[in-house]
Every structure is written in structure tokens, then in C-alpha cells.
Design a protein around this motif. Structure first.
Motif, short mmCIF file in Angstrom:
data_model
loop_
_atom_site.label_atom_id
_atom_site.label_comp_id
_atom_site.label_asym_id
_atom_site.label_seq_id
_atom_site.Cartn_x
_atom_site.Cartn_y
_atom_site.Cartn_z
N TYR A 1 0.81 -1.23 0.00
CA TYR A 1 0.00 0.00 0.00
C TYR A 1 0.84 1.26 0.00
CZ TYR A 1 -3.82 -3.20 0.73
OH TYR A 1 -4.72 -4.22 0.57
N GLY A 2 2.14 1.12 -0.08
CA GLY A 2 3.00 2.30 -0.10
C GLY A 2 2.83 3.16 1.13
N ILE A 3 2.66 2.51 2.26
CA ILE A 3 2.51 3.26 3.51
C ILE A 3 3.66 2.91 4.45
CG2 ILE A 3 0.00 3.55 3.48
CD1 ILE A 3 -0.19 0.99 5.20
N ILE A 4 3.85 3.75 5.45
CA ILE A 4 4.86 3.46 6.47
C ILE A 4 4.17 3.52 7.83
CG2 ILE A 4 6.97 4.32 7.59
CD1 ILE A 4 7.65 3.34 4.87
N PHE A 5 4.40 2.51 8.62
CA PHE A 5 3.84 2.49 9.98
C PHE A 5 4.74 3.28 10.91
CE2 PHE A 5 1.50 -0.99 8.24
CZ PHE A 5 0.38 -1.19 9.06
N SER A 6 4.17 4.21 11.63
CA SER A 6 4.96 4.86 12.68
C SER A 6 4.93 3.95 13.91
CB SER A 6 4.36 6.21 13.04
OG SER A 6 3.14 5.99 13.72
N ASP A 7 5.83 4.20 14.87
CA ASP A 7 5.87 3.36 16.08
C ASP A 7 4.50 3.30 16.74
OD1 ASP A 7 8.47 3.24 15.47
OD2 ASP A 7 9.23 4.11 17.34
N ASN B 1 -4.69 -1.63 15.12
CA ASN B 1 -4.50 -1.43 13.68
C ASN B 1 -4.16 -2.71 12.93
OD1 ASN B 1 -4.89 1.29 14.06
ND2 ASN B 1 -2.70 1.76 14.18
N LEU B 2 -3.76 -3.73 13.65
CA LEU B 2 -3.12 -4.87 12.96
C LEU B 2 -3.66 -6.24 13.30
CD1 LEU B 2 0.59 -3.75 13.28
CD2 LEU B 2 -0.50 -4.40 11.14
N ASP B 3 -4.55 -6.32 14.28
CA ASP B 3 -4.83 -7.65 14.83
C ASP B 3 -5.93 -8.43 14.13
OD1 ASP B 3 -4.29 -9.72 16.58
OD2 ASP B 3 -5.97 -9.13 17.86
N ASN C 1 -9.52 -4.70 11.22
CA ASN C 1 -8.69 -3.62 11.78
C ASN C 1 -7.69 -3.11 10.73
OD1 ASN C 1 -9.98 -4.28 14.09
ND2 ASN C 1 -8.15 -4.68 15.31
N ILE C 2 -7.11 -4.03 10.02
CA ILE C 2 -6.13 -3.64 9.00
C ILE C 2 -6.80 -2.83 7.90
CG2 ILE C 2 -4.60 -4.51 7.18
CD1 ILE C 2 -3.88 -6.82 9.02
N ARG D 1 -8.00 4.59 6.45
CA ARG D 1 -7.69 5.88 7.10
C ARG D 1 -6.37 6.43 6.59
NH1 ARG D 1 -9.16 3.29 11.90
NH2 ARG D 1 -6.97 3.08 12.53
N LYS D 2 -5.40 5.56 6.53
CA LYS D 2 -4.04 5.96 6.18
C LYS D 2 -3.98 6.46 4.74
CE LYS D 2 0.40 5.68 7.50
NZ LYS D 2 0.95 6.39 8.65
N THR D 3 -4.59 5.72 3.82
CA THR D 3 -4.51 6.12 2.41
C THR D 3 -5.34 7.37 2.16
OG1 THR D 3 -6.12 4.39 1.98
CG2 THR D 3 -3.87 3.92 1.35
N ASN D 4 -6.49 7.51 2.85
CA ASN D 4 -7.30 8.71 2.68
C ASN D 4 -6.59 9.94 3.20
OD1 ASN D 4 -9.38 7.55 1.41
ND2 ASN D 4 -10.58 7.16 3.26
N SER D 5 -5.93 9.75 4.39
CA SER D 5 -5.27 10.92 4.97
C SER D 5 -4.12 11.35 4.07
CB SER D 5 -4.77 10.61 6.38
OG SER D 5 -3.70 9.69 6.29
#
Lengths: 84, 660
Positions: free
Chosen positions: A51-57, A64-66, A70-71, A77-81
Motif C-alpha cells: 500500500y505504499g505506507i509506512i507504519f509509525s511506532d 490497527n493490525l490484529d 482492523n487492518i 484511514r491511512k490512504t485517505n489521509s
């Protein structure tokens, strides 16, 4: 939610080795044991690449991942933002 | 150190085939290349191959008592034999050798099975009473030396290694599905079981006797554990001194040998401690041996080199390359006789060859310190999880988990996700398996690769219930660490660590390992020592570190613990090893063995190749699948008794009718 299918496919192939019936949209990966401790690394790398995204800590949390849902919500959210 | 075999009729006189006995004994030649011997009469046949260590010229076996009514074949060492011999001489026993073997025989004559309570050592032996027509088999407390048996045509057939039992072609060779289920959960079989159906292991701390038509197996020693009230009242200082004295004595008696003794030196606390004590107190011209790896993740060279330079020992270090590990796997499985979920036994197999090439037969090693003194991460993990379970919503408590596994959790970013993983079962704090359940559940996931047939054949079996039924009665009264130590010793120590990483890979090249930390006096002492002295805070083996502090450099005392591991993916799927391994996991091989699901194995291989790395779980699966396939190929499909050379015995005692 075509994100769900893509991630699901990845998980079935790489963590369930074909057992498609072991995963539902809301199955918790950690509780069900689908993904082991180091498997998280593979999942995150896959998501970042696909998805060309980077997870911050702060984003590396079960919320977000379980599960597939959730994913998918997180990616949404991430791609829209990113488009703002 | 040696190998023993035997066939004993359970129904009166029944002829034993001498040629067969010679071939069975021949299958153990690697364990005893120096001499061999056979005893045969109308009921029993005993075989022995010898690695001469004590009384080089006079110790050929079988050995007899004064009246020649008792005969022994013996594998091992009893270190306190000089003291036992003095007592026996006082009681009028007469000896014709200066071996420990003969001491055991006379002690048995004097005390019967309770002779075992007096022995301090590592052994497996058989004594035949030709008057009473009774066979007595016994194995040391911890299970350092192996012994297997089966019942066949009204006979008990026994041997140090299973391959020699299989020299009887009519004995069926089949993989036991229950054993597969156990190995793919606990990393090894539970005691008493082997990977082969109807081939039994005499469990550690047990003996076996035959009477008319039957066998009896009895426990004579149990891994000790105490509830808090049973602990010693001594101070930390007193206990530390007691540990030092005992450890020194455990080493002193383990240096009893008529050939030179070396040590294994990894650079870790345990082997550095042993090596330093030997060098300092007993042998100033010490030879040491150690393993290096190509990859930094596994390698301990800097500490190892530091230690042998510090101690000025004559050190031989070998590099176990990924390629060598892959190529030697089949040989290692031939010796270990069970599937492995790791490759760690292979470098030890390579090392024992180098020891032998340097004309050494005996080494002291640091095995057992982690179990006895509380060194494993799984113990600390249990402590953290207990601490965390008291405040399950704490954000701070679970951060301690990250401290335990820096080599797996090397990405701090992933901490929160990984904590969730360790939260599994947090509420089951009273469960006797609390310490190990994450590891076992995790390992069990690789049963997903089992074939449909294998899954069906174990569908009614629950390995946890099996294990629960074996726990000693008062188990629930002891604290978390005593429980975890018991589980580790009862399951992993004897059947994996002392076997696949111990006896089998050392004896493959005729090398005997001696293990001072597993002296039963040290085990007894530590079982009565408070857990807070074993793991202080999260500082593992605290008492041992404090004991060794005066003699070891701070750099070794304070170094982070590095578990001994070996590469799996890089060794098994590299360009050179891959041809033979590809064949062993080819479609046709997998179909023939019927152990694993073909489609899933292919997906696993594809995944590993694609990512060019493998998770812990995928690595275990890969090792487990390949090694199980090798077991099938070596012991079931291609096993051929004809290829084994029979021994030409140095000593043949033939008491069959008409032969006396």
C-alpha cells in the motif's frame, strides 16, 4: 473492502498455508495464534510495500493490525489521509 | 563410554542367534571403536563395544563376579567408584580389573536394585543373573546415557541405540503418530517414547527387571522439587560456598580417567566456569574446543577467544559453516534417531569429530547449568508474565518482555504487538504449564503441515492431557520457577539436550561428554534453594554468577546470555545442500512417507524462498519436515541390516549347552 481480500489472501498463503476456513474478518491474529511473534514483521512489511505506507511506532498496535477488519480500516484511514 | 545390546528370553531357554548378536553389536561400533565382547548362554545374549577410558588394558566386557554367575555390559562412568570399591573390598569382594564396571557389578550383588542410589555418574547397563535367570537394566538419574528396548517373540531386545534393535529384520519399523504429535509440541518425545512404534526408551531414573513372562519398570529417582517450607535455611553466602565446593568436587571426580580430558568452551558463563575451574584447580595444560558460526547472530567467537586467551588454554575452534550444517544433517539424524525442530545438534556433531581427530575421547561440558541454576529465558518469561498478570492493563510491566528476547525482538517498533503475543494465557497463572504454554502452543502450530492421515491418527490424542497425567502429586504446591525447571528437566533435558545435542552427536565420533552441573548432589542442593537466588530480578543464574565471580572475568559474568542456536533456513536451503534435501522433500518422497501435506509444504518453501528469511515458526517447520522425512527415508524405507558389519569380538563367553 477490497483491502480485506488482498490481505486475507496474503495471510492464507503465508501463515495458514492454504487453510482458508481458519480466518474470518474479525478473527484476532494474536488470540487465534495465526501469526507468530516474528510473523508480525512480515505482515507489516507486506502492508508497507503493498500500500505504499509506512507504519509509525505509535501505529504498530493491535487496534490497527490484529484482524482483517482492523487492518482494512487502518489502510482506509491511512490512504485517505495521504490524499488530503 | 560404550554401547550395549542384548536379547533375553522371557520364557525360559530359547536359543539366541550369535551372528545376529554380533551384527546388533556392530551397529554400535561408533560408540566403542576400541574393543568388543559377547556373552551368550541358553537364555540370554549380551553384546558390548568399548571406548576404553578407565583400565585401558584390562577392562574388556562383559565382566563377571567371583562365581561367574553375574555378567554385566555397561555404558558410562560412575565417578565415585574408588570410594565404593574400598567398601566392597572391606566386605570381602575380590576384583580382577580396575574398572568402575566391576564395582557396579559387585555393588549390585551386595544391594540389588538399590545399588543405584549409591552411584554418582552417567550410565546405562545390563546385568544378567545366570542363576536366578533375571535381567536387570538401569539408566542414570538424569538420562545422560541412552537405553531402548522392545518385546519381540517372548524376548526383550535392548540396545543403546534403536538401529541395533532394527537389525532384527522381523521387528517392524513404523513412525509412531503420537510421537510425532509430541515432538511437534514439546520439541521431543515424552519420556518412555521413541519416534518408532513399540520401541520404548527406559526412562531416566528408572530400572527394568525381568521375571517369568514379564518385565517390570520402576522409578528409583525423581527430579527433586520442594514447596517453600522444604527449602534450606542457609544464608546466600553459605549456599554460594556450598555450590562452589560441590561444583569443584563434581569436576574433580569427572576428571577421573586414564586418558586426557578436554573441555568445551563456547564463551558463555557455564562452559567458561567449568573450564576455568579445571584449569585453575586441576589441569594447567588444558585443551579446549569450541564452535564458531559464519553469521553474527549465532556466533560467540569474541567471548570464546577472549576466554581461551585469558586462560591460556590450547584451543581448537571450528567454524560450522551453513553448508556443512546442511550436508551433515542426514548423518546427524542417523545418530539422533528422531526428528529435530532445530539444527543446533549438527555443529556439535562436527565438533566431536575434531575432538576425536585431536586424539581426545573425553570432554567436560557446561550442559545442565541453565536447567539447574535457572538460566533459560522461558523461566524469566514466566516471571515477567506473572508480574504482568497482577496488573494486566499495565503499560509498563510488559515492556520487560522486550528485555528477554533482544535477538528475536530486535525491532523496538514492534514491541506493542509482540507484547500482545505474550499476553496469551496471562489469566492462567495457576496452570502448571503457565511457563511453557506459549512455547508449546506456538510450536503446535506447525502441526498444520501434518498430512490428513497423520492428523486423523492423532485426533483422539491430547499431549497436554498425557503430560498432565504424568506430573507428580505435590506439583501444585511448588513455586513458578520450580515448576518450570521441573518441566524443562523432565521433557527437554534428557530427551533432547542430553541426547540430540549430547550423547548421540558426541558418541557418533566416540567422544564422551561429562557434565559437572548435572551431578545429582548439585541438583539436590539447587532444588532446595530459593528461586529468588536463582533469578534475582531478571538476572538469570544469579547464584551461579556470584559463585563464579571470583574466578571469571567481569566481561563473562556480565555478558548478555546468548542461547546456543544454529542457522536453519540458510543451512537447509542453500545452493549446495539443497539437492539432497530437495529430493527428501520432493513430491514423491512426501507422498510416500505420508507424514506431511504436500500442498502446504510447497507453500512453506515458496514463502521462505520469496522472503529469503524465515520466522521462528517457519524455521521449526522446515527443520521438522526435513528431519522427519530423513527418519522415514533412513530407518524405514532404505534401512538395510546387511550393510552393517558384525563385530569380531575381542572376548567371547559362550555358555550355551555343549559350548562350556
Amino acid at each position: 473492502m477490497n483491502h480485506i481480500n488482498k490481505v486475507k489472501e496474503f495471510i492464507i498463503e503465508n501463515f495458514l498455508f492454504g487453510d482458508a476456513d481458519k480466518i474470518k474478518e474479525d478473527t484476532s491474529f494474536l488470540e487465534s495464534g495465526i501469526i507468530d511473534s516474528t510473523g508480525i514483521l512480515e505482515l507489516v512489511s507486506f502492508l508497507e510495500e503493498a500500500y505504499g505506507i509506512i507504519f509509525s511506532d505509535e501505529e504498530l498496535i493491535p487496534e490497527n493490525l490484529d484482524s482483517l477488519i482492523n487492518i482494512a480500516q487502518f489502510i482506509e484511514r491511512k490512504t485517505n489521509s495521504g490524499k488530503d | 563410554m560404550c554401547g550395549i545390546v542384548g536379547i533375553c528370553s522371557l520364557k525360559g531357554p530359547q536359543s539366541v542367534n550369535l551372528d545376529l548378536l554380533k551384527r546388533m553389536t556392530g551397529a554400535l561400533r561408533h560408540r566403542g571403536p576400541d574393543e568388543s565382547g559377547i556373552y551368550i548362554d541358553n537364555c540370554v545374549g549380551l553384546g558390548h563395544v568399548r571406548l576404553s577410558i578407565i583400565d585401558i588394558s584390562g577392562g574388556v566386557q562383559p565382566i563377571h563376579n567371583e562365581k561367574k554367575t553375574l555378567w554385566i555390559v555397561y555404558n558410562g562412568e560412575v565417578y565415585n567408584y574408588p570410594e565404593l570399591k574400598d567398601d566392597l573390598l572391606d566386605q570381602g569382594h575380590r576384583f580382577y580389573t580396575s574398572t568402575d564396571t566391576e564395582v557396579i557389578l559387585h555393588l549390585y550383588e551386595e544391594k540389588g536394585p538399590s545399588c543405584l542410589d549409591y552411584l554418582n555418574g552417567q550410565f546405562a547397563f545390563a546385568i544378567w543373573d545366570s542363576e536366578q535367570k533375571e535381567l536387570f537394566l538401569a539408566r542414570d538419574r538424569i538420562g545422560i546415557r541412552p537405553l531402548h528396548y522392545t518385546i519381540f517373540q517372548n524376548c526383550i531386545v535392548f540396545s543403546s541405540e534403536i538401529k541395533s534393535i532394527f537389525m532384527i529384520e522381523e521387528i517392524s519399523r513404523q513412525i509412531d503418530p503420537i510421537a510425532m504429535d509430541q515432538i511437534f509440541t514439546f520439541w521431543t518425545t515424552l519420556s518412555g517414547k521413541t519416534i518408532f512404534k513399540d520401541i520404548h526408551e527406559l526412562p531416566a531414573g528408572h530400572y527394568l527387571t525381568t521375571t517369568h513372562n514379564s518385565i517390570n519398570v520402576r522409578k528409583y529417582w525423581e527430579i527433586p522439587f520442594y514447596c517453600p517450607e522444604g527449602l534450606k535455611k542457609s544464608s546466600f553466602q553459605e549456599t554460594r560456598e556450598e555450590v562452589y565446593t560441590l561444583l569443584n568436587d563434581a569436576i574433580r571426580i569427572r576428571l577421573r580417567s586414564d586418558v586426557p580430558v578436554g573441555t568445551y568452551l563456547s564463551g558463555g558463563l557455564d562452559s567458561s566456569g567449568i573450564t576455568t575451574l579445571v584449569k585453575k584447580n586441576f589441569n594447567n595444560h588444558l585443551r579446549t574446543f569450541g564452535i564458531h558460526f559464519e553469521e553474527e547472530t549465532f556466533d560467540e567467537s569474541s567471548y570464546q577467544n577472549y576466554m581461551h586467551t585469558f586462560l591460556k588454554t590450547s584451543h581448537v575452534g571450528i567454524t560450522a559453516t551453513n553448508e556443512q550444517i546442511g550436508s551433515a544433517l542426514s548423518d546427524v539424524i542417523w545418530h539422533c534417531e528422531k526428528p529435530l525442530l532445530r539444527t543446533a545438534p549438527v555443529p556439535l556433531f562436527l565438533l566431536s569429530k575434531v575432538v576425536r581427530d585431536n586424539n581426545f575421547k573425553v570432554v567436560l561440558t557446561g550442559e545442565g547449568a541453565d536447567e539447574v541454576f535457572g538460566g533459560y529465558n522461558i523461566f524469566r518469561e514466566a516471571k515477567v508474565r506473572r508480574f504482568w498478570a497482577k496488573q494486566p492493563h499495565s503499560k509498563v510491566r510488559p515492556l520487560l518482555i522486550g528485555k528477554l528476547y533482544p535477538y528475536i525482538l530486535n525491532d523496538p517498533k514492534l514491541n506493542i504487538m509482540l507484547q500482545s503475543f505474550f499476553a496469551h494465557g496471562l489469566e492462567q497463572i495457576e496452570d502448571p504449564f503457565f511457563s511453557h504454554i506459549i512455547r508449546w502452543h506456538n510450536t503446535s502450530k506447525i502441526k498444520t503441515f501434518f498430512s490428513k492421515e497423520l492428523k486423523e491418527s492423532v485426533s483422539q490424542y491430547c499431549c497436554y492431557e498425557d503430560l498432565r497425567g504424568r506430573l507428580p502429586e505435590s506439583f501444585e504446591n511448588v513455586d513458578y520457577l520450580a515448576k518450570a525447571q521441573y518441566l524443562e528437566m523432565a521433557i527437554f533435558l534428557s530427551n533432547y539436550l542430553l541426547s540430540s545435542q549430547g550423547d548421540r552427536v558426541a558418541m557418533a565420533h566416540g567422544v564422551e561428554m561429562r557434565l559437572p552441573y548435572l551431578d545429582y548432589r548439585i541438583i539436590n542442593l539447587m532444588s532446595r534453594t530459593p528461586s529468588r537466588w536463582k533469578i534475582a530480578g531478571l538476572n538469570e543464574k544469579y547464584l551461579l554468577k556470584k559463585t563464579l565471580q571470583a574466578i571469571l572475568p567481569a566481561k563473562i559474568i556480565n555478558r548478555p546470555k546468548q542461547p546456543y542456536r544454529a542457522p536453519i533456513r540458510q543451512s537447509l536451503l542453500n545452493s549446495t545442500s539443497s539437492n539432497s534435501i530437495k529430493e527428501i522433500i520432493s513430491d514423491s518422497s512426501l507422498r510416500e512417507a505420508k507424514l506431511f501435506d504436500l500442498a502446504k509444504v510447497k507453500m512453506l518453501l515458496k514463502k521462505i524462498q520469496k522472503f529469503q528469511r524465515a520466522s521462528e515458526l517457519d524455521s521449526m517447520a522446515l527443520a521438522g519436515i526435513i528431519s522427519s522425512q530423513i527418519i522415514f527415508d533412513t530407518f524405514i524405507k532404505r534401512f538395510s541390516p546387511q550393510t552393517i558389519q558384525p563385530i569380531t569380538p575381542t572376548l567371547l563367553i559362550d555358555y550355551r549347552s555343549g559350548c562350556i
